[in-house]
Design a protein around this motif. Sequence first.
Motif, short mmCIF file in Angstrom:
data_model
loop_
_atom_site.label_atom_id
_atom_site.label_comp_id
_atom_site.label_asym_id
_atom_site.label_seq_id
_atom_site.Cartn_x
_atom_site.Cartn_y
_atom_site.Cartn_z
N ILE A 1 -6.84 8.01 -8.41
CA ILE A 1 -6.78 6.86 -7.31
C ILE A 1 -7.30 5.76 -7.01
CG2 ILE A 1 -6.59 9.11 -5.74
CD1 ILE A 1 -9.13 9.04 -5.11
N CYS B 1 1.03 -1.33 -0.41
CA CYS B 1 0.41 -0.16 -0.01
C CYS B 1 0.90 1.16 -0.07
CB CYS B 1 -0.99 -0.32 1.20
SG CYS B 1 0.11 0.34 2.77
N ALA C 1 -6.81 -1.42 2.72
CA ALA C 1 -5.54 -0.40 2.89
C ALA C 1 -4.17 -1.18 2.86
CB ALA C 1 -5.82 0.52 3.65
N GLN D 1 -4.25 5.84 0.76
CA GLN D 1 -4.39 4.49 -0.01
C GLN D 1 -5.45 3.72 0.26
OE1 GLN D 1 -0.94 4.88 1.75
NE2 GLN D 1 -0.48 5.45 -0.41
N GLY D 2 -6.35 4.77 1.05
CA GLY D 2 -8.22 4.19 1.93
C GLY D 2 -8.86 5.44 1.81
N CYS E 1 1.68 3.85 4.89
CA CYS E 1 0.03 4.10 4.75
C CYS E 1 -0.70 4.86 5.15
CB CYS E 1 -0.13 2.60 5.01
SG CYS E 1 -1.80 2.14 4.48
N LYS F 1 -8.26 2.14 -5.63
CA LYS F 1 -8.18 2.41 -4.01
C LYS F 1 -9.92 2.05 -3.47
CE LYS F 1 -4.17 5.61 -4.11
NZ LYS F 1 -3.76 6.85 -3.73
N GLY G 1 -5.25 -3.73 -1.11
CA GLY G 1 -6.29 -3.06 -1.49
C GLY G 1 -6.73 -4.22 -1.54
#
Length: 263
Positions: free
Chosen positions: A184, A58, A259, A152-153, A98, A187, A263
């Motif tokens: 993005i 991530c 994340a 990342q999320g 992350c 994600k 993912g």
Amino acid sequence: VVTRPLSNDAWPRRPSLLPRRAMTAAALLGALARRRPLLPPLLPPALRAARRGCGGSCGSSGRAGLAPPTWSLDAPDPAGLLPLGRVGPPLERPDAPCRVLIVWHSRTGMAEQLARALERGARAAADEMEEDLVIDFRRASSVQVDDLLHAQGFLFCAPENLASLSGAMKEFFDCCYYGALGRIVGKPYGLVVSAGTDGEGAARQTARICQGWRLKQVADPLIFKNGAQTAETVAAPKSCPAAALARCEELGGVLAASALLGG
């Protein structure tokens, strides 16, 4: 929310071959599902990635640099929809391995309580996995494209007003959509809606926006209805039930684990 039991095929058959962090994540997600399977079993892709030993993938986008703009740098932008950098204070720990971005808006308090439960769940999952996770807890009016690019999320939490997203939450999407478009992709995200008697309109609206961003939905939207219909009950401060907070903590934990596993 439709649930179904986890099948044996969803989990690695030889856990001894997994990295420790992946084993911990699998154990965490399994424990969540066994304790209260309110969310669908949603991480076979992450666990497949764990089988490949990707571990902390991530953070790869952060180490390699942010995704470049998808538009011409000479494009006229009178509305400021295509920012090329960050405005205001610098991002905390921009090189963190992350990070999860929680975007929320609340008028009478319920959505904010739900958003803070998402944050608690994400933090607990990272602690359980013994991983370094930065959580950016942002009111919708303060979010900018740079926040999205570094995450990342994503977890989105807002009220439904008049059968659609609250104005401040929609403004966030309006202002950030094109600046993040194509940057993005893939994600994970989760959604929580605080509503009076419906909530489906806001959920569908957000799903279409996230589909345009090509995000991956990790669970069905959580919609919590307080039953308010009159002017007095709509305007009154809200208190969130413990059961709703618990479900948000679970969603926050699942999103964080996704994340952290790439993912």
